[in-house]
Design a protein around this motif. Structure first.
Motif, PDB file in Angstrom:
ATOM      1  N   LEU A 286       0.844  -1.214   0.000  1.00 20.19           N
ATOM      2  CA  LEU A 286       0.000   0.000   0.000  1.00 20.19           C
ATOM      3  C   LEU A 286       0.870   1.251   0.000  1.00 20.19           C
ATOM      4  N   ILE A 287       1.925   1.225   0.814  1.00 22.13           N
ATOM      5  CA  ILE A 287       2.820   2.398   0.870  1.00 22.13           C
ATOM      6  C   ILE A 287       3.496   2.614  -0.489  1.00 22.13           C
ATOM      7  N   TRP A 288       3.928   1.533  -1.108  1.00 23.54           N
ATOM      8  CA  TRP A 288       4.578   1.654  -2.415  1.00 23.54           C
ATOM      9  C   TRP A 288       3.604   2.217  -3.464  1.00 23.54           C
ATOM     10  N   LEU A 289       2.362   1.729  -3.416  1.00 19.11           N
ATOM     11  CA  LEU A 289       1.370   2.201  -4.393  1.00 19.11           C
ATOM     12  C   LEU A 289       1.152   3.701  -4.229  1.00 19.11           C
ATOM     13  N   GLU A 290       1.066   4.117  -2.986  1.00 19.56           N
ATOM     14  CA  GLU A 290       0.857   5.530  -2.697  1.00 19.56           C
ATOM     15  C   GLU A 290       2.047   6.349  -3.193  1.00 19.56           C
ATOM     16  N   ALA A 291       3.239   5.886  -2.846  1.00 17.78           N
ATOM     17  CA  ALA A 291       4.455   6.634  -3.182  1.00 17.78           C
ATOM     18  C   ALA A 291       4.688   6.682  -4.685  1.00 17.78           C
ATOM     19  N   GLU A 314      -8.528  -7.051  -2.475  1.00 15.67           N
ATOM     20  CA  GLU A 314      -8.757  -7.042  -3.925  1.00 15.67           C
ATOM     21  C   GLU A 314      -8.608  -5.622  -4.504  1.00 15.67           C
ATOM     22  N   GLU A 315      -9.108  -4.634  -3.756  1.00 17.64           N
ATOM     23  CA  GLU A 315      -9.050  -3.243  -4.249  1.00 17.64           C
ATOM     24  C   GLU A 315      -7.600  -2.817  -4.465  1.00 17.64           C
ATOM     25  N   ALA A 316      -6.753  -3.114  -3.474  1.00 16.29           N
ATOM     26  CA  ALA A 316      -5.341  -2.734  -3.597  1.00 16.29           C
ATOM     27  C   ALA A 316      -4.680  -3.547  -4.712  1.00 16.29           C
ATOM     28  N   ALA A 317      -5.035  -4.838  -4.781  1.00 16.52           N
ATOM     29  CA  ALA A 317      -4.437  -5.712  -5.797  1.00 16.52           C
ATOM     30  C   ALA A 317      -4.684  -5.158  -7.204  1.00 16.52           C
ATOM     31  N   VAL A 350      -8.117 -13.657 -11.631  1.00 16.59           N
ATOM     32  CA  VAL A 350      -7.552 -14.705 -10.765  1.00 16.59           C
ATOM     33  C   VAL A 350      -6.457 -14.090  -9.889  1.00 16.59           C
ATOM     34  N   ILE A 351      -5.654 -13.246 -10.490  1.00  8.63           N
ATOM     35  CA  ILE A 351      -4.537 -12.635  -9.757  1.00  8.63           C
ATOM     36  C   ILE A 351      -5.042 -11.740  -8.625  1.00  8.63           C
ATOM     37  N   VAL A 352      -6.096 -10.979  -8.877  1.00  2.00           N
ATOM     38  CA  VAL A 352      -6.521 -10.027  -7.838  1.00  2.00           C
ATOM     39  C   VAL A 352      -7.464 -10.647  -6.809  1.00  2.00           C
ATOM     40  N   PRO A 466      -9.776  -5.210  13.400  1.00  2.00           N
ATOM     41  CA  PRO A 466      -9.522  -4.882  11.995  1.00  2.00           C
ATOM     42  C   PRO A 466      -8.820  -3.536  11.852  1.00  2.00           C
ATOM     43  N   ASP A 467      -7.947  -3.463  10.874  1.00  2.00           N
ATOM     44  CA  ASP A 467      -7.214  -2.212  10.653  1.00  2.00           C
ATOM     45  C   ASP A 467      -7.018  -2.011   9.155  1.00  2.00           C
ATOM     46  N   GLU A 468      -7.360  -0.839   8.707  1.00  2.00           N
ATOM     47  CA  GLU A 468      -7.336  -0.571   7.270  1.00  2.00           C
ATOM     48  C   GLU A 468      -5.944  -0.745   6.672  1.00  2.00           C
ATOM     49  N   PHE A 469      -4.935  -0.363   7.429  1.00  2.00           N
ATOM     50  CA  PHE A 469      -3.575  -0.379   6.894  1.00  2.00           C
ATOM     51  C   PHE A 469      -2.886  -1.732   7.124  1.00  2.00           C
ATOM     52  N   LEU A 470      -2.880  -2.210   8.374  1.00  2.00           N
ATOM     53  CA  LEU A 470      -2.165  -3.452   8.679  1.00  2.00           C
ATOM     54  C   LEU A 470      -3.027  -4.704   8.488  1.00  2.00           C
ATOM     55  N   GLY A 471      -4.297  -4.517   8.192  1.00  2.00           N
ATOM     56  CA  GLY A 471      -5.191  -5.678   8.109  1.00  2.00           C
ATOM     57  C   GLY A 471      -5.737  -6.001   9.489  1.00  2.00           C
TER      58      GLY A 471
END
Ligand code: OOB
Length: 538
Positions: A286-291, A314-317, A350-352, A466-471
């Motif tokens: 997630l951090i990499w996607l943002e950056a 799935e959304e991040a994938a 399938v991947i996501v 539950p945590d949005e960032f760490l799961g």
């Protein structure tokens, strides 16, 4: 090594006949690669670029040093190194003499290291000087006083009062022949994520481990031109062998060591070294996607981003390909063995949406209900597995092994999965008492035991929230004995007990009683629900 359950003889023979286990040791693998690729660069770490020949030569030099120090075949050695070139020199030196590295993570502290040393009766402990602002020599001071078997502490870098790895190399002469190490021998001990009070140790043999990364190499298309960025701590099974750094060396490729997994550190390395593949846990992805969306480093060399260790949403994938321009590979694996991969040429859906399928046709997978009976196709159940690289039991854990493995050798993973018609797994939850904090595994009982040692605590139960960032993050429910200590006090108490920082509860709730199940056990499900309610209303 004794105390390590192994595969039945007929199966071991079959795996050999079928060419899954090829009879090579990890130490010999490096010698062979050094002959084949001598001047090619094997490892880039900071300013240092180790060729295959240099890596092998240094590993042999250190192996000789270990022998001279009195470290013998099957002796256990705790290796706690961050992502530095010395990691390889140390582990291959140990492989060459048949001594057994016990892989600790950089985050482990006095509590974990003392336990690892005692339980494995380690004779030596290898540390860096400092890393991430933490001085491992102080940690070694604490541990050394506590463990009778521990004779040597060796430091990569500035040694302080201890001998350095370099000093060990200088004195020793390379022997004419090395100890006879067999490929069926245990090569090292990995730490299990676990769900019990004390972590279990996972014995992996040269044969089984080499099969796992050879097969991973095929699936991930690893070859001499592969450049692998080690962003996660290399001692973990994922970056070590899926296909990770060992797969890269097997392929004759190049490893680039990142001291930290942050975009600040990793992106310039990807651009400079033309990295082709790397592995991350979901929060880092997630951090990499943002950056990546607002930085200008050239990441065009990156072909594959592997994400695993915890469930990737799935959304991040879906964002990986458009944002990073590379193929996502989901990896659902475990240090005990089984690794599932989505394939590089799988359809995007399938991947996501799935966590992949077993890497080998020799992997057996069963999905069962609470009575151990197979569920109907497409239903959720607990995953049980066995195969040519999945262990048959933990080290020195007879009683636990009887519970964690079936009589016919299946490992009960504690993961709840659904297998679709194409054989792909979707991870749906967990039946084990563990918290998966962004890929870092926390055994609830281990933390509860530490809390229970506090004089003002009557009872404790650790659950996930539950945590949005760490799961997931961890929350400790605590019943005090009268006057409750503050949450901050309790956290600091756990720190002084030397618990790894990721295991310190993120939240502490004081309660008068615990909800119970019908059989009178603490209902963690009800605790999690209470937590959800308070999170919604807060
Ligand atoms: C990897 O290994 P461990 O030993 O740290 O943890 C294994 C556990 C699994 O049993 C499962 O509960 C969880 O981690 N897990 C995942 C996952 N990958 C691992 N849960 C959901 N989705 C995933 N993709 O974590 C590990 C070892 C080798 C390769 C990759 C990961």
């Amino acid at each position: 090594m004794t105390n390590c359950p192994s595969w039945p003889d007929e199966l071991a023979q079959l795996y050999r006949e079928q060419g899954l286990w090829q009879g090579q040791t990890l130490g010999d693998m490096l010698s062979e690669r050094a002959d084949q690729h001598s001047e090619r660069i094997a490892v880039v770490s900071g300013e240092h670029r180790y060729s295959y020949a240099e890596l092998n030569q240094r590993a042999e030099q250190l192996a000789a040093g270990f022998l001279q120090l009195g470290v013998k075949q099957t002796d256990r050695v705790i290796v706690q190194l961050p992502n530095v070139g010395e990691f390889f020199i140390v582990i291959f030196a140990l492989f060459k003499i048949g001594a057994i590295p016990v892989f600790a993570l950089p985050a482990h502290r006095q509590s974990e290291i003392t336990y690892l040393c005692e339980f494995s009766e380690a004779v030596a402990y290898v540390i860096p000087d400092k890393d991430g602002g933490f001085d491992y020599r102080n940690l070694a001071d604490e541990v050394k006083g506590k463990v009778a078997t521990l004779q040597h502490v060796l430091v990569a870098g500035d040694p302080g009062d201890y001998p350095s790895l370099d000093s060990l190399c200088v004195k020793a002469e390379i022997p004419k022949s090395w100890p006879q190490v067999k490929a069926g021998d245990v090569a090292f001990l990995q730490l299990s994520g676990g769900s019990t009070g004390l972590p279990k140790l996972i014995p992996r043999t040269h044969d089984d481990y080499m099969y796992s990364f050879r097969r991973s190499n095929e699936i991930c298309g690893m070859n001499e031109n592969s450049v692998y960025l080690a962003a996660l701590p290399v001692a973990h099974n994922f970056p070590l062998s899926s296909p990770g750094v060992l797969g890269t060396l097997y392929a004759g490729g190049r490893i680039v060591m990142a001291a930290r997994p942050s975009p600040d550190e990793a992106f310039p390395l990807i651009a400079k070294e033309r990295v082709t593949i790397t592995a991350l846990v979901p929060p880092l992805a997630l951090i990499w996607l943002e950056a990546a969306s607002h930085r200008t480093f050239d990441l065009s060399s990156l072909e594959v981003l592997q994400v695993g260790g915890a469930k990737f949403s799935e959304e991040a994938a879906r964002r990986v390909k458009p944002v990073l321009g590379c193929t996502l590979q989901q990896v659902f694996g475990m240090a005990e063995g089984l690794v599932n991969y989505t394939r590089l040429d799988d359809e995007e859906e399938v991947i996501v949406r799935t966590q992949g399928r077993p890497m080998s046709t020799w992997d057996e997978v069963r999905v069962v209900d609470e009575d151990g009976l197979e569920v109907k196709a497409g239903e959720v159940g607990e995953l049980w597995t066995r195969g040519p690289y999945t262990i048959r039991g933990y080290y020195k854990a007879e009683v636990h092994n009887a519970k964690a493995f079936t009589e016919d050798g299946f490992y009960k993973t504690g993961d709840l999965v659904m297998v679709n018609a194409a054989g792909y797994l979707v991870v749906e939850g967990r039946a084990k008492d563990q918290i998966n904090r962004g890929g870092d595994k926390i055994a609830a009982e281990e933390v509860e035991n530490h809390l229970l040692s506090h004089p003002d605590i009557y009872d404790a139960a650790l659950v996930s929230m539950p945590d949005e960032f760490l799961g997931e993050r961890s929350c400790a429910f605590v019943i005090p004995r009268g006057q409750a200590p503050s949450g901050a006090e309790l956290k600091s108490y756990l720190r002084t007990r030397g618990l790894a920082p990721f295991k310190i509860p993120d939240r502490i709730e004081f309660v008068a009683v615990f909800p119970q199940t019908t059989v009178g056990k603490v209902s963690k499900k009800a605790l999690r629900e209470t937590l959800l309610q308070t999170m919604i209303t807060k």
